[in-house]
Design an enzyme around this catalytic site. Structure first.
Site, PDB file in Angstrom:
ATOM      1  CG  HIS A 117      -2.084  -0.923   1.110  1.00  0.00           C
ATOM      2  ND1 HIS A 117      -2.824  -1.056  -0.046  1.00  0.00           N
ATOM      3  CD2 HIS A 117      -2.658  -1.769   2.016  1.00  0.00           C
ATOM      4  CE1 HIS A 117      -3.798  -1.933   0.138  1.00  0.00           C
ATOM      5  NE2 HIS A 117      -3.723  -2.384   1.402  1.00  0.00           N
TER       6      HIS A 117
ATOM      7  CB  CYS B 212      -1.957   2.870  -5.217  1.00  0.00           C
ATOM      8  SG  CYS B 212      -2.940   1.371  -5.060  1.00  0.00           S
TER       9      CYS B 212
END
Length: 205
Positions: free
Chosen positions: A123, A180
């Site tokens: 993440h 991301c």
């Protein structure tokens, strides 16, 4: 006179036949014996020449790094990022459960150190929140039960979130990190920040 010459020629011919017979039989045996020995020596030479070649091929075979494959959710090692002075745990799988605990290893990819593409994800707001500071030329180190594997980043990519080229096979040992992007984006990110690194050294356990 003619009768004497004829007798001499007959005796001479008979002697030549005997000598020829003796010579041919004894030499035939010697020739056959020598040929067999020659063939044996040649076979030995050929086999001796082939042995190093086979041994060389065996030595070129990659050592099997992992005798047991990990189970989903299992901790398989650590990812060290020297540029960030960070040590991050790696878990087998990329479901939310694994990504909440650390870096996830895409279970359809090879394990770190093996030939092909080993893919790790994390993440952007937890383990990989500073990954944007890492780029081409920096090193990544993965420590597992098989040893320590050092990779050097050769390529930085920003791709669409649905780009599957991130996980394609590679001809050599490669480590791919994905998170991301953009890092400060609020909500579901439309892109991915990708680091592609090549294995440059290893220390096996």
């Amino acid at each position: 006179m003619r009768g004497s010459v004829r007798k001499i020629l007959l005796v001479f011919s008979f002697v030549l036949i005997l000598l020829g017979f003796w010579f041919s039989t004894t030499n035939a045996y010697t020739f056959i014996k020598g040929y067999m020995l020659f063939q044996t020596d040649q076979t030995h030479i050929v086999n001796s020449a082939e042995e190093p070649s086979k041994q060389h091929k065996d030595n070129l075979k990659q050592k099997k790094l992992y005798t047991i494959r990990p189970n989903k959710g299992e901790n398989i090692g650590n990812l060290l990022i020297p540029k960030l002075n960070a040590t991050l745990p790696i878990f087998h799988g990329t479901d939310e459960e694994e990504l909440e605990n650390g870096v996830g290893h895409f279970d359809k990819s090879v394990l770190p150190g093996e030939k092909d593409n080993s893919v790790l994800s994390g993440h952007r707001d937890t383990v990989f929140r500073k990954l944007g500071e890492v780029g081409k030329g920096d090193t990544l180190i993965v420590e597992t039960s098989a040893g320590s594997f050092t990779y050097k980043i050769r390529h930085v990519r920003i791709v669409d979130k649905d780009d599957r080229t991130v996980i394609v096979p590679k001809p050599r040992a490669t480590l791919t990190l994905s998170t991301c992007y953009p890092f400060d984006f609020i909500g579901a990110s439309p892109e991915r920040y990708i680091l592609v690194a090549d294995l440059i050294s290893q220390k096996l356990t």
